[in-house]
Design a protein around this motif. Structure first.
Motif, PDB file in Angstrom:
ATOM      1  N   THR A  16      42.471  22.920  24.050  1.00  0.00           N
ATOM      2  CA  THR A  16      42.070  23.668  25.232  1.00  0.00           C
ATOM      3  C   THR A  16      43.293  24.318  25.865  1.00  0.00           C
ATOM      4  O   THR A  16      44.434  24.063  25.470  1.00  0.00           O
ATOM      5  N   GLU A  17      43.070  25.137  26.878  1.00  0.00           N
ATOM      6  CA  GLU A  17      44.179  25.767  27.591  1.00  0.00           C
ATOM      7  C   GLU A  17      45.064  24.736  28.279  1.00  0.00           C
ATOM      8  O   GLU A  17      46.227  24.995  28.561  1.00  0.00           O
ATOM      9  N   GLU A  18      44.517  23.567  28.544  1.00  0.00           N
ATOM     10  CA  GLU A  18      45.285  22.489  29.176  1.00  0.00           C
ATOM     11  C   GLU A  18      45.953  21.590  28.143  1.00  0.00           C
ATOM     12  O   GLU A  18      46.469  20.534  28.479  1.00  0.00           O
ATOM     13  N   ASN A  19      45.895  22.005  26.856  1.00  0.00           N
ATOM     14  CA  ASN A  19      46.469  21.220  25.755  1.00  0.00           C
ATOM     15  C   ASN A  19      45.792  19.868  25.583  1.00  0.00           C
ATOM     16  O   ASN A  19      46.431  18.879  25.209  1.00  0.00           O
ATOM     17  N   VAL A  20      44.501  19.830  25.855  1.00  0.00           N
ATOM     18  CA  VAL A  20      43.679  18.666  25.534  1.00  0.00           C
ATOM     19  C   VAL A  20      43.073  18.896  24.155  1.00  0.00           C
ATOM     20  O   VAL A  20      42.495  19.952  23.896  1.00  0.00           O
ATOM     21  N   SER A  21      43.227  17.928  23.268  1.00  0.00           N
ATOM     22  CA  SER A  21      42.679  18.034  21.910  1.00  0.00           C
ATOM     23  C   SER A  21      41.260  17.492  21.890  1.00  0.00           C
ATOM     24  O   SER A  21      41.022  16.326  22.235  1.00  0.00           O
ATOM     25  N   LEU A  22      40.328  18.338  21.483  1.00  0.00           N
ATOM     26  CA  LEU A  22      38.921  17.953  21.385  1.00  0.00           C
ATOM     27  C   LEU A  22      38.550  17.769  19.918  1.00  0.00           C
ATOM     28  O   LEU A  22      38.790  18.658  19.095  1.00  0.00           O
ATOM     29  N   PHE A  23      37.943  16.620  19.609  1.00  0.00           N
ATOM     30  CA  PHE A  23      37.502  16.398  18.237  1.00  0.00           C
ATOM     31  C   PHE A  23      36.165  17.081  18.010  1.00  0.00           C
ATOM     32  O   PHE A  23      35.250  16.990  18.829  1.00  0.00           O
ATOM     33  N   VAL A  24      36.063  17.782  16.883  1.00  0.00           N
ATOM     34  CA  VAL A  24      34.856  18.520  16.531  1.00  0.00           C
ATOM     35  C   VAL A  24      34.469  18.176  15.098  1.00  0.00           C
ATOM     36  O   VAL A  24      35.295  18.251  14.190  1.00  0.00           O
ATOM     37  N   GLU A  25      33.221  17.774  14.902  1.00  0.00           N
ATOM     38  CA  GLU A  25      32.678  17.624  13.545  1.00  0.00           C
ATOM     39  C   GLU A  25      31.884  18.879  13.221  1.00  0.00           C
ATOM     40  O   GLU A  25      31.006  19.284  13.987  1.00  0.00           O
ATOM     41  N   ASP A  26      32.171  19.498  12.090  1.00  0.00           N
ATOM     42  CA  ASP A  26      31.616  20.794  11.722  1.00  0.00           C
ATOM     43  C   ASP A  26      31.099  20.680  10.291  1.00  0.00           C
ATOM     44  O   ASP A  26      31.879  20.648   9.345  1.00  0.00           O
ATOM     45  N   ILE A  27      29.780  20.572  10.132  1.00  0.00           N
ATOM     46  CA  ILE A  27      29.200  20.352   8.804  1.00  0.00           C
ATOM     47  C   ILE A  27      28.043  21.326   8.569  1.00  0.00           C
ATOM     48  O   ILE A  27      27.366  21.754   9.498  1.00  0.00           O
ATOM     49  N   GLY A  28      27.827  21.656   7.305  1.00  0.00           N
ATOM     50  CA  GLY A  28      26.732  22.528   6.925  1.00  0.00           C
ATOM     51  C   GLY A  28      27.110  23.995   7.028  1.00  0.00           C
ATOM     52  O   GLY A  28      28.193  24.359   7.496  1.00  0.00           O
ATOM     53  N   GLN A  29      26.194  24.830   6.582  1.00  0.00           N
ATOM     54  CA  GLN A  29      26.381  26.275   6.606  1.00  0.00           C
ATOM     55  C   GLN A  29      25.116  26.939   7.113  1.00  0.00           C
ATOM     56  O   GLN A  29      24.011  26.445   6.911  1.00  0.00           O
ATOM     57  N   GLY A  30      25.291  28.073   7.758  1.00  0.00           N
ATOM     58  CA  GLY A  30      24.142  28.821   8.255  1.00  0.00           C
ATOM     59  C   GLY A  30      24.193  28.967   9.762  1.00  0.00           C
ATOM     60  O   GLY A  30      25.266  29.035  10.362  1.00  0.00           O
ATOM     61  N   GLN A  31      23.019  29.034  10.382  1.00  0.00           N
ATOM     62  CA  GLN A  31      22.901  29.183  11.824  1.00  0.00           C
ATOM     63  C   GLN A  31      23.627  28.040  12.542  1.00  0.00           C
ATOM     64  O   GLN A  31      23.315  26.869  12.340  1.00  0.00           O
ATOM     65  N   PRO A  32      24.616  28.347  13.383  1.00  0.00           N
ATOM     66  CA  PRO A  32      25.335  27.266  14.074  1.00  0.00           C
ATOM     67  C   PRO A  32      24.541  26.680  15.235  1.00  0.00           C
ATOM     68  O   PRO A  32      23.933  27.416  16.022  1.00  0.00           O
ATOM     69  N   ILE A  33      24.548  25.355  15.315  1.00  0.00           N
ATOM     70  CA  ILE A  33      24.004  24.621  16.459  1.00  0.00           C
ATOM     71  C   ILE A  33      25.127  23.753  17.003  1.00  0.00           C
ATOM     72  O   ILE A  33      25.691  22.928  16.285  1.00  0.00           O
ATOM     73  N   VAL A  34      25.451  23.935  18.274  1.00  0.00           N
ATOM     74  CA  VAL A  34      26.519  23.179  18.922  1.00  0.00           C
ATOM     75  C   VAL A  34      25.878  22.061  19.739  1.00  0.00           C
ATOM     76  O   VAL A  34      25.093  22.329  20.665  1.00  0.00           O
ATOM     77  N   PHE A  35      26.212  20.813  19.421  1.00  0.00           N
ATOM     78  CA  PHE A  35      25.625  19.648  20.072  1.00  0.00           C
ATOM     79  C   PHE A  35      26.584  19.088  21.117  1.00  0.00           C
ATOM     80  O   PHE A  35      27.759  18.818  20.825  1.00  0.00           O
ATOM     81  N   LEU A  36      26.060  18.871  22.335  1.00  0.00           N
ATOM     82  CA  LEU A  36      26.822  18.284  23.429  1.00  0.00           C
ATOM     83  C   LEU A  36      26.204  16.934  23.789  1.00  0.00           C
ATOM     84  O   LEU A  36      25.033  16.861  24.172  1.00  0.00           O
ATOM     85  N   HIS A  37      26.994  15.888  23.693  1.00  0.00           N
ATOM     86  CA  HIS A  37      26.469  14.520  23.820  1.00  0.00           C
ATOM     87  C   HIS A  37      26.284  14.098  25.276  1.00  0.00           C
ATOM     88  O   HIS A  37      26.739  14.742  26.224  1.00  0.00           O
ATOM     89  N   GLY A  38      25.628  12.969  25.433  1.00  0.00           N
ATOM     90  CA  GLY A  38      25.365  12.420  26.752  1.00  0.00           C
ATOM     91  C   GLY A  38      26.403  11.396  27.186  1.00  0.00           C
ATOM     92  O   GLY A  38      27.306  11.023  26.437  1.00  0.00           O
ATOM     93  N   TRP A  39      26.237  10.941  28.406  1.00  0.00           N
ATOM     94  CA  TRP A  39      27.094   9.913  29.013  1.00  0.00           C
ATOM     95  C   TRP A  39      26.565   8.537  28.635  1.00  0.00           C
ATOM     96  O   TRP A  39      25.351   8.320  28.703  1.00  0.00           O
ATOM     97  N   PRO A  40      27.429   7.607  28.291  1.00  0.00           N
ATOM     98  CA  PRO A  40      28.870   7.707  28.034  1.00  0.00           C
ATOM     99  C   PRO A  40      29.140   7.591  26.536  1.00  0.00           C
ATOM    100  O   PRO A  40      29.867   6.706  26.086  1.00  0.00           O
ATOM    101  N   LEU A  41      28.535   8.472  25.752  1.00  0.00           N
ATOM    102  CA  LEU A  41      28.512   8.348  24.304  1.00  0.00           C
ATOM    103  C   LEU A  41      29.542   9.271  23.653  1.00  0.00           C
ATOM    104  O   LEU A  41      30.610   9.481  24.179  1.00  0.00           O
ATOM    105  N   CYS A  42      29.259   9.780  22.468  1.00  0.00           N
ATOM    106  CA  CYS A  42      30.108  10.744  21.770  1.00  0.00           C
ATOM    107  C   CYS A  42      29.221  11.494  20.791  1.00  0.00           C
ATOM    108  O   CYS A  42      28.013  11.229  20.703  1.00  0.00           O
ATOM    109  N   HIS A  43      29.789  12.429  20.031  1.00  0.00           N
ATOM    110  CA  HIS A  43      28.942  13.271  19.175  1.00  0.00           C
ATOM    111  C   HIS A  43      28.217  12.471  18.101  1.00  0.00           C
ATOM    112  O   HIS A  43      27.204  12.927  17.561  1.00  0.00           O
ATOM    113  N   ASN A  44      28.689  11.265  17.805  1.00  0.00           N
ATOM    114  CA  ASN A  44      28.042  10.460  16.765  1.00  0.00           C
ATOM    115  C   ASN A  44      26.620  10.045  17.131  1.00  0.00           C
ATOM    116  O   ASN A  44      25.863   9.605  16.264  1.00  0.00           O
TER     117      ASN A  44
END
Length: 268
Positions: A7-35
């Motif tokens: 990010t602009e603040e130099n925070v590293s965000l982990f991103v899992e990026d799998i598959g091909q085609g139409q992109p769907i970006v998933f945002l997780h709930g509290w207090p979980l993670c993308h898993n």
């Protein structure tokens, strides 16, 4: 494939990026993670989707700074991922707190590079009661929740999980769910809970211009199904699908139906 986005603040965000085609970006709930989306990310790539799961700052495998857990900053973090991955005409899919942050992304950044929005069990338009908004927890209830997490986070998380699902789950599933929550930083968990308590998205919902699908469990004890009805009323071009057998955790309790509805909506 996993990667990190700065990010602009130099925070590293982990991103899992799998598959091909139409992109769907998933945002997780509290207090979980993308898993938490593994039951979606196991199946949707088979249907021609590129699934992108973001760990918010403070959660999962992302950096865990002490500050930056307001909706504006977290929406800016989402913008950094979308920009860095050069996503175009993506579907933005947010669950619970992730749904609220998805709304803020759409309004703060003009829905940049997003063609459709999916809100699943969203903690929006407001998580806590207001004088003119009788839904959700009292602010005192969230204060008590925060106090519980400060005193004994593992126990508080286990207690929270008891109202998360409509039906009891296996001990192994409960342990998996507990592990997701414990992967977050303690302070990120607390500061995000304060944001949930204080943020109010009602005035900006009218600014969402893309087709929006709202899906919500009728038996939800974390985010009342009335949230979904308010979202449907306030967002232009929104549709609402109730999940009759689900509590808050529709990503698991009716995962097959959820995946079908995501597929249908994203391909329309």
């Amino acid at each position: 494939m996993g990667c990190y986005v700065q990010t602009e603040e130099n925070v590293s965000l982990f991103v899992e990026d799998i598959g091909q085609g139409q992109p769907i970006v998933f945002l997780h709930g509290w207090p979980l993670c993308h898993n938490m989306f593994e039951y979606q990310m196991n199946e949707l790539p088979k249907k021609g989707f590129r699934c992108i799961g973001i760990d918010f700052r403070g959660y999962g495998q992302s950096d865990k700074p002490f500050e930056g857990y307001d909706y504006d900053t977290m929406a800016d973090d989402v913008k950094a991922v979308i920009y860095t991955l050069e996503l175009k005409a993506a579907v933005l899919a947010g669950f619970s707190m992730g749904g609220a942050i998805a709304v803020r992304y759409m309004t703060r950044h003009g829905g940049a590079d997003i063609k459709k929005l999916i809100l699943m069990s969203a903690a929006a338009p407001a998580f806590t009661k207001r004088p003119d908004y009788p839904y959700g927890f009292r602010k005192k209830d969230v204060d008590d929740l925060i106090a519980g997490f400060q005193k004994d986070r593992p126990k508080a998380l286990a207690d929270f999980s008891r109202i998360f699902f409509a039906k009891s789950k296996t001990p192994e599933f409960k342990q998996w769910f507990q592990n997701l929550g414990l992967s977050a930083s303690s302070y990120g968990t607390l500061h995000s809970a304060a944001a949930l308590r204080d943020e109010d998205l009602r005035k900006e919902l009218k600014d969402i211009k893309v087709p929006t699908l709202i899906m919500h469990g009728v038996k939800d004890k974390v985010c009342s199904v009335h949230f979904a009805k308010e979202l449907k009323r306030r967002i232009p071009s929104a549709s609402f699908i109730p999940f009759e057998e689900s509590g808050h955790g529709i990503f698991y309790e009716e995962k097959d139906r959820l995946n079908e509805e995501i597929t249908r909506f994203a391909k329309e």
